[in-house]
Design a protein around this motif. Structure first.
Motif, short mmCIF file in Angstrom:
data_model
loop_
_atom_site.label_atom_id
_atom_site.label_comp_id
_atom_site.label_asym_id
_atom_site.label_seq_id
_atom_site.Cartn_x
_atom_site.Cartn_y
_atom_site.Cartn_z
N GLU A 107 0.81 -1.24 0.00
CA GLU A 107 0.00 0.00 0.00
C GLU A 107 0.83 1.27 0.00
OE1 GLU A 107 -0.32 -2.47 2.30
OE2 GLU A 107 -1.96 -3.46 1.26
N LYS A 108 2.13 1.12 0.26
CA LYS A 108 3.00 2.29 0.48
C LYS A 108 2.86 3.34 -0.63
CE LYS A 108 6.77 4.07 2.42
NZ LYS A 108 6.92 4.01 3.87
N PHE A 109 2.93 2.87 -1.88
CA PHE A 109 2.94 3.82 -2.99
C PHE A 109 1.67 4.66 -3.03
CE2 PHE A 109 1.68 5.01 -7.27
CZ PHE A 109 2.70 5.89 -7.56
N GLU A 110 0.52 3.99 -2.98
CA GLU A 110 -0.72 4.77 -3.14
C GLU A 110 -0.95 5.70 -1.94
OE1 GLU A 110 -2.56 0.59 -3.11
OE2 GLU A 110 -4.26 1.96 -3.07
N GLU A 111 -0.55 5.24 -0.75
CA GLU A 111 -0.70 6.12 0.43
C GLU A 111 0.17 7.36 0.28
OE1 GLU A 111 -1.46 2.37 3.51
OE2 GLU A 111 0.45 3.46 3.57
N ALA A 112 1.43 7.13 -0.13
CA ALA A 112 2.37 8.25 -0.23
C ALA A 112 1.99 9.20 -1.36
CB ALA A 112 3.78 7.71 -0.45
N ILE A 113 1.59 8.64 -2.49
CA ILE A 113 1.29 9.50 -3.64
C ILE A 113 0.00 10.29 -3.38
CG2 ILE A 113 -0.10 8.02 -5.20
CD1 ILE A 113 3.03 9.95 -6.25
N GLU A 114 -0.92 9.67 -2.64
CA GLU A 114 -2.14 10.41 -2.28
C GLU A 114 -1.80 11.56 -1.32
OE1 GLU A 114 -5.58 8.23 -0.92
OE2 GLU A 114 -6.74 10.11 -1.00
N TYR A 115 -0.91 11.29 -0.37
CA TYR A 115 -0.46 12.34 0.54
C TYR A 115 0.14 13.50 -0.27
CZ TYR A 115 2.25 14.76 4.10
OH TYR A 115 2.77 15.73 4.91
N ASN A 116 0.99 13.14 -1.24
CA ASN A 116 1.63 14.18 -2.04
C ASN A 116 0.62 14.97 -2.87
OD1 ASN A 116 4.13 13.51 -1.06
ND2 ASN A 116 4.78 12.33 -2.85
N MET A 117 -0.35 14.28 -3.42
CA MET A 117 -1.35 14.99 -4.24
C MET A 117 -2.22 15.91 -3.36
SD MET A 117 -2.45 12.43 -7.33
CE MET A 117 -3.01 11.07 -6.34
N LYS A 118 -2.44 15.48 -2.12
CA LYS A 118 -3.21 16.34 -1.21
C LYS A 118 -2.40 17.60 -0.89
CE LYS A 118 -6.07 16.53 2.85
NZ LYS A 118 -5.60 17.88 3.15
N THR B 145 -2.35 19.89 -4.01
CA THR B 145 -3.60 20.59 -4.31
C THR B 145 -3.95 21.59 -3.19
OG1 THR B 145 -4.80 18.65 -3.49
CG2 THR B 145 -4.61 18.88 -5.87
N ASP B 146 -3.60 21.24 -1.94
CA ASP B 146 -3.76 22.20 -0.84
C ASP B 146 -2.96 23.47 -1.13
OD1 ASP B 146 -5.44 20.68 0.69
OD2 ASP B 146 -3.95 20.07 2.17
N ALA B 147 -1.72 23.27 -1.60
CA ALA B 147 -0.84 24.41 -1.87
C ALA B 147 -1.42 25.29 -2.98
CB ALA B 147 0.55 23.92 -2.26
N VAL B 148 -1.92 24.65 -4.03
CA VAL B 148 -2.49 25.41 -5.15
C VAL B 148 -3.69 26.23 -4.68
CG1 VAL B 148 -3.71 25.20 -7.36
CG2 VAL B 148 -1.64 23.86 -6.95
N LEU B 149 -4.57 25.58 -3.91
CA LEU B 149 -5.76 26.28 -3.41
C LEU B 149 -5.35 27.43 -2.48
CD1 LEU B 149 -8.09 23.22 -2.70
CD2 LEU B 149 -8.26 24.84 -4.58
N ASP B 150 -4.31 27.18 -1.68
CA ASP B 150 -3.81 28.20 -0.76
C ASP B 150 -3.30 29.42 -1.53
OD1 ASP B 150 -2.77 29.55 1.37
OD2 ASP B 150 -1.19 28.11 1.83
N VAL B 151 -2.50 29.18 -2.55
CA VAL B 151 -1.94 30.28 -3.35
C VAL B 151 -3.07 31.09 -3.99
CG1 VAL B 151 -0.55 30.86 -5.39
CG2 VAL B 151 0.26 29.13 -3.79
N ARG B 152 -4.11 30.37 -4.41
CA ARG B 152 -5.24 31.06 -5.05
C ARG B 152 -6.15 31.76 -4.04
NH1 ARG B 152 -7.67 26.19 -8.55
NH2 ARG B 152 -6.17 26.06 -10.25
N GLY B 153 -5.88 31.57 -2.77
CA GLY B 153 -6.77 32.13 -1.74
C GLY B 153 -8.06 31.35 -1.60
N GLN B 154 -8.01 30.05 -1.98
CA GLN B 154 -9.23 29.21 -1.86
C GLN B 154 -8.99 28.11 -0.84
OE1 GLN B 154 -9.21 27.73 -5.87
NE2 GLN B 154 -10.25 29.52 -6.71
N LYS B 155 -8.19 28.38 0.17
CA LYS B 155 -7.77 27.31 1.09
C LYS B 155 -8.99 26.59 1.66
CE LYS B 155 -4.32 26.34 4.52
NZ LYS B 155 -3.22 26.83 5.32
N PRO B 156 -8.98 25.24 1.56
CA PRO B 156 -10.15 24.49 2.02
C PRO B 156 -10.32 24.55 3.53
CG PRO B 156 -8.38 23.00 1.40
CD PRO B 156 -7.91 24.36 1.04
#
Lengths: 126, 301
Positions: free
Chosen positions: B276-287, B290-301
């Motif tokens: 499971e390591k890969f999918e857990e880690a890659i999901e963490y990275n994608m989160k 995307t958090d960073a992108v939303l943050d930069v746009r001022g749309q922080k969830p």
């Protein structure tokens, strides 16, 4: 899928308008996705070319029912890769009729060739 | 007595075959993501064995005696093969398995990108193809194909498993792509403290402006850090991606000096080897991404 959706990235990178065309392609089929930028001084023209050539069919009993694997293996042909990406420095270039992909180079197009793992220098592979 | 003798003879005749039938092929792997990829591909029809133990830095690894014993037991070895697991060649050679052990180079068909941000040095291909979805899927299929050639009876099964996992990964990526789709700017300038994230960032339309740390295990010196801070300031980046293993002091210094938001990725190279390591880690990275992108746009969830 990038680069087709007209999102902010698309806008920032040249607003390419994509068209699909089926140019004449001797002995086979080709589909060309041509991307022309609205701002031709900043962004160049791209062509994504999918091409395949039919193998010459030998006049034998195989003609009626050629083995599928053999037909697929021969279809790509030795000369033209199935999927290639090309770039042209000027934005208003039409896509030329092609008999083979090499004709694109004659018309000023440059193929974008990725470095793949198999090409990469590696100390651990002989 | 005679009956016992017959039974024993029968047992002798039967057991070697039975043992062979039960012995699963051993597939060696060099890095954590490849453990996950191969485990998904082979299912219950092969055993996946890490070539080296957990906790070593793969970039300056020297073969250990146990590694040689282990590699001699492998039926095949799956490698990154574009610079991230050069130690594997040393081990294979030291064990005298050169040319005897089938090696699958998972990246042979993968289009590589040049390592970003290495100013003044020759551009080299970036070996971190496994910190991605698209290049990982390509590797997954390459592994299924390579192992299928070695085990033709399992080829269809391997292919089917690869396809199922690839579908799962695509769906995972689609979910995160959806978070940042259709609203706001993707022209976000990014700095990373390690060059391992270019494939993932590229998939989401982000480009790396600067890489702060040129290689693993090297903390920047005070003067390097000052240069980096100046570079970040002049590059005008919106977000810095760190690694969760990276020293907090360095990140705090950068954050305080530049005032830029910092998010962290995982390199998928620590802890136990798991399916499971890969999918857990890659999901963490994608989160994080995307958090960073939303943050930069001022749309922080």
């Amino acid at each position: 899928m990038p680069p087709f959706p007209q999102d902010a990235m698309w806008e920032g990178r040249g607003r390419h308008a994509w068209t699909a065309d089926r140019p004449d392609y001797a002995g086979g089929h080709a589909v060309v996705y041509l991307g022309r930028s609205a701002s031709t001084k900043d962004a160049r023209t791209f062509a994504l070319v999918l091409a395949h050539r039919h193998p010459p069919v030998p006049p034998s009993k195989e003609t009626r029912d050629p083995p599928r694997e053999k037909a697929e293996g021969a279809a790509a042909g030795p000369a033209d890769a199935f999927f290639t990406v090309w770039i042209h420095p000027t934005g208003d270039t039409p896509f030329p009729p092609i008999a083979k992909l090499a004709d694109l180079a004659q018309a000023g197009w440059k193929e974008i060739v990725p470095v793949r793992g198999a090409d990469a220098p590696k100390g651990d592979k002989k | 007595m005679r009956l016992l003798g017959v039974l024993m003879a029968a047992a002798l005749l039967v057991s070697p075959g039975a043992a062979l039938a039960q012995a699963k092929p051993k597939i060696g792997v060099t890095l954590h993501p490849y453990y996950s990829f191969v485990a998904h591909v082979v299912g219950d029809r092969a055993e996946v064995v890490p070539l080296i133990k957990v906790g070593f830095n793969v970039h300056n690894y020297e073969p250990q005696p146990d590694d040689l014993k282990r590699v001699m037991d492998f039926d095949a070895l799956v490698t990154n093969g574009v610079g991230h697991d050069a130690f594997a060649a040393k081990i294979v050679q030291a064990a005298g398995m050169d040319g005897k052990l089938p090696i699958i180079y998972a990246n042979d068909g993968v289009a590589l990108i040049a390592t970003a941000g290495y100013e003044g040095e020759r551009k080299v291909p970036n070996s971190h193809t496994f910190v991605s979805i698209t290049a990982s899927i390509q590797q997954l299929y390459a592994i299924a194909e390579g192992l299928g050639k070695l085990h033709p009876d399992n080829a269809a099964y391997y292919r089917q498993n690869a396809r199922a996992f690839a579908t799962k990964l695509r769906q995972l990526k689609a979910r995160y792509a959806q978070r940042i789709a259709g609203g706001g700017d993707m022209r976000i300038k990014v700095a990373t403290i390690h060059g391992g994230y270019d494939y993932l960032l590229q998939e989401f339309g982000l480009e790396v402006t600067a890489v702060i740390e040129p290689a693993h295990g090297l903390s920047p010196s005070a003067s390097q850090l000052r240069d980096t801070i100046n570079k970040i300031k002049s590059a005008d980046v919106n977000v810095i991606f760190s690694e969760i293993e990276f020293p907090d002091q360095v990140i705090d210094t950068i954050r305080n000096e530049t005032g830029i938001r910092v998010y962290s990725f995982v390199h998928i190279s620590d802890g136990p080897y798991t399916k499971e390591k890969f999918e857990e880690a890659i999901e963490y990275n994608m989160k994080q991404l995307t958090d960073a992108v939303l943050d930069v746009r001022g749309q922080k969830p």
